[in-house]
Design a protein around this motif. Structure first.
Motif, mmCIF file in Angstrom:
data_model
loop_
_atom_site.group_PDB
_atom_site.id
_atom_site.type_symbol
_atom_site.label_atom_id
_atom_site.label_comp_id
_atom_site.label_asym_id
_atom_site.label_seq_id
_atom_site.Cartn_x
_atom_site.Cartn_y
_atom_site.Cartn_z
ATOM 1 N N LEU A 6 64.594 16.683 158.687
ATOM 2 C CA LEU A 6 63.227 16.787 157.752
ATOM 3 C C LEU A 6 62.690 15.064 157.386
ATOM 4 C CD1 LEU A 6 61.276 18.584 156.199
ATOM 5 C CD2 LEU A 6 62.838 18.632 154.321
ATOM 6 N N HIS A 8 64.167 25.562 164.365
ATOM 7 C CA HIS A 8 65.684 25.392 163.888
ATOM 8 C C HIS A 8 66.494 26.205 164.755
ATOM 9 C CE1 HIS A 8 69.081 26.736 161.054
ATOM 10 N NE2 HIS A 8 68.944 25.161 161.035
ATOM 11 N N ILE A 41 67.647 14.427 155.685
ATOM 12 C CA ILE A 41 66.427 14.346 155.130
ATOM 13 C C ILE A 41 66.027 12.759 155.336
ATOM 14 C CG2 ILE A 41 64.909 14.379 153.387
ATOM 15 C CD1 ILE A 41 66.434 16.618 152.326
ATOM 16 N N LYS A 100 55.427 11.696 161.920
ATOM 17 C CA LYS A 100 56.410 12.444 163.013
ATOM 18 C C LYS A 100 56.222 11.394 164.232
ATOM 19 C CE LYS A 100 55.207 16.623 162.498
ATOM 20 N NZ LYS A 100 54.361 16.578 161.347
ATOM 21 N N ILE A 115 63.202 25.343 154.055
ATOM 22 C CA ILE A 115 63.295 24.192 155.170
ATOM 23 C C ILE A 115 64.284 23.214 154.528
ATOM 24 C CG2 ILE A 115 61.924 22.125 155.837
ATOM 25 C CD1 ILE A 115 59.578 23.924 155.438
ATOM 26 N N THR A 119 60.807 18.006 161.767
ATOM 27 C CA THR A 119 59.598 18.540 161.026
ATOM 28 C C THR A 119 59.339 17.843 159.927
ATOM 29 O OG1 THR A 119 58.792 20.546 160.268
ATOM 30 C CG2 THR A 119 61.039 19.731 159.510
ATOM 31 N N GLY A 120 58.354 17.963 159.436
ATOM 32 C CA GLY A 120 57.618 17.325 158.257
ATOM 33 C C GLY A 120 56.119 17.539 158.165
ATOM 34 N N GLY A 135 54.756 21.468 161.844
ATOM 35 C CA GLY A 135 54.993 20.968 160.467
ATOM 36 C C GLY A 135 54.201 21.882 159.336
ATOM 37 N N GLU A 167 59.045 25.932 161.635
ATOM 38 C CA GLU A 167 60.213 25.437 161.465
ATOM 39 C C GLU A 167 61.414 26.222 161.895
ATOM 40 O OE1 GLU A 167 57.851 25.153 159.339
ATOM 41 O OE2 GLU A 167 57.177 23.112 158.976
ATOM 42 N N GLN A 222 60.279 12.905 155.266
ATOM 43 C CA GLN A 222 59.512 12.936 154.171
ATOM 44 C C GLN A 222 59.026 11.733 153.836
ATOM 45 O OE1 GLN A 222 58.286 15.436 152.516
ATOM 46 N NE2 GLN A 222 57.988 14.516 150.440
ATOM 47 N N ILE A 268 57.885 20.948 149.007
ATOM 48 C CA ILE A 268 58.769 21.306 150.247
ATOM 49 C C ILE A 268 59.333 22.736 149.860
ATOM 50 C CG2 ILE A 268 61.047 20.747 151.494
ATOM 51 C CD1 ILE A 268 60.360 18.101 151.379
ATOM 52 N N ALA A 315 67.705 21.796 156.903
ATOM 53 C CA ALA A 315 67.932 20.486 157.146
ATOM 54 C C ALA A 315 69.068 20.015 157.086
ATOM 55 C CB ALA A 315 67.143 19.537 156.226
#
Length: 362
Positions: free
Chosen positions: A207, A199, A231, A101, A224, A94-95, A190, A195, A209, A220, A228
């Motif tokens: 995650l 999950h 990250i 992504k 989330i 995700t992001g 996203g 999410e 970023q 954020i 994670a």
């Protein structure tokens, strides 16, 4: 003003050249019929177990259908595939939009196929709430991965029902595993609550970023961050390397403030560049460490069982909702109720209660 010469101009069609006719109308008709013909559940099952991607795609389309007549057929396919499921690694990614992504997944997926992995990418695309259209552009963004014989990419529109798409995505995982894919990557929209849904169906949650987007931690949600398992600061290349390393330090400090995970895993923060491929192998090493730890402690299997129980309830909820809205009496009564609510003739709560009572008394 004189009229133009009809014989001049590059677009002029010579009179002696006639419009071509369809020579073999019967052959074209046969092709159209074959396209409309839907394969039986047995044919889809045989194709999936043989590793046929076309059968896999058509089975996923069947699962995504909201038509009640397709439900039975889809369930037959899923039931036959279950014995060959649960033999993959499921990774959620995700992001926020713009974090890269699709580019990351292509670089990561290509790295995995070079290791001999068979990778399936299930990407949920956001649908427009106004036009209900969906870009479904992941296949065009992942130009190299889509051509890889050891990869399969399937974008799906999120539509109006996040829960429904999440359930269908989970069923698609089963089909992909039965087709022989050992690594399943699920890309979230996203935004919103997608999410959380993703999950609940993956083993490892990553995650993505980027740096240079203002206050990274403010942008954020805490939830989330807590979900994670790793990250990854993407786009760490060129002049952005120094900034990416600073963001990495910020996230490392933030993660230590969160409570320990049930898995006893300490989430890690790394940097990478999906363009230069720097840091991609380190991410796979992190994921491999996680699976080693959770397999040794038994957490991996425990989490899978908990997810299965969760999806029993989610599937029941979704099916009840689907049956309710497909009920002929409810369909006709619902429009009248909406108008009555708009005209302040009845409250939304009373209208909903009447509809539910009508449904359950059928």
């Amino acid at each position: 003003m004189s009229s133009p010469n009809k014989q001049s101009g590059s677009l002029h069609e010579k009179p002696e050249i006639s419009t071509p006719e369809i020579i073999n109308a019967a052959a074209i008709s046969q092709i159209q019929k074959s396209r409309k013909k839907q394969p039986s559940s047995d044919e889809l099952i045989a194709g999936i177990l043989d590793g046929n991607r076309t059968a896999l795609s058509r089975a996923i389309t069947l699962i995504e259908s909201t038509k009640p007549e397709h439900t039975k057929k889809a369930n037959e396919v899923i039931k036959a595939c279950l014995p060959l499921a649960n033999k993959s690694i499921r990774i959620g990614i995700t992001g926020v939009p713009g974090v890269g992504k699709s580019t990351f997944i292509e670089a990561f997926g290509t790295f995995l196929t070079q290791l001999g992995k068979k990778v399936a990418v299930l990407a949920v695309d956001p649908s427009s709430s106004l036009s209900h259209g969906s870009i479904l552009g992941d296949k065009t963004r992942m130009e190299e991965l889509v051509k890889d014989e050891n990869a399969f990419i399937r974008p799906s529109a999120s539509g109006d029902s996040l829960g429904g798409v999440a359930r269908k995505t989970r069923e698609s995982i089963i089909l992909c595993e039965a087709t022989g894919f050992d690594t399943i990557i699920i890309e979230t929209v996203g935004v919103g609550q997608s999410e959380t849904a993703v999950h609940s169906m993956v083993d490892f949650f990553l995650l993505l970023q980027i740096s240079g987007a203002g206050d990274e931690l403010q942008g954020i949600k805490r939830g989330i961050m807590e979900m994670a398992d790793a990250i990854v600061v993407n786009k760490a290349d060129g002049d952005n390397i120094k900034k990416s390393n600073l963001v990495k330090m910020e996230f490392n400090r933030a993660l230590h403030l969160f409570p320990s995970k049930k898995s006893t895993w300490q989430p890690k923060v790394t940097t990478c560049s999906a363009i230069t491929k720097e840091g991609i192998s380190e991410i796979w090493n992190t994921i491999s460490e996680y699976f080693q730890l959770t397999n040794d402690t038994g957490y991996f299997e425990k989490k899978r069982k908990e997810q299965n129980q969760f999806w029993i309830m989610e599937t029941i909820n979704e099916q009840l909702k689907l049956n309710f809205y497909n009920n002929p009496e409810i369909i006709s009564q619902l429009e009248e109720s909406k108008k009555a609510v708009q005209n302040n003739e009845i409250s939304p709560f009373a209208a909903a209660q009447l509809l539910l009572e009508k449904y359950f008394k059928k």
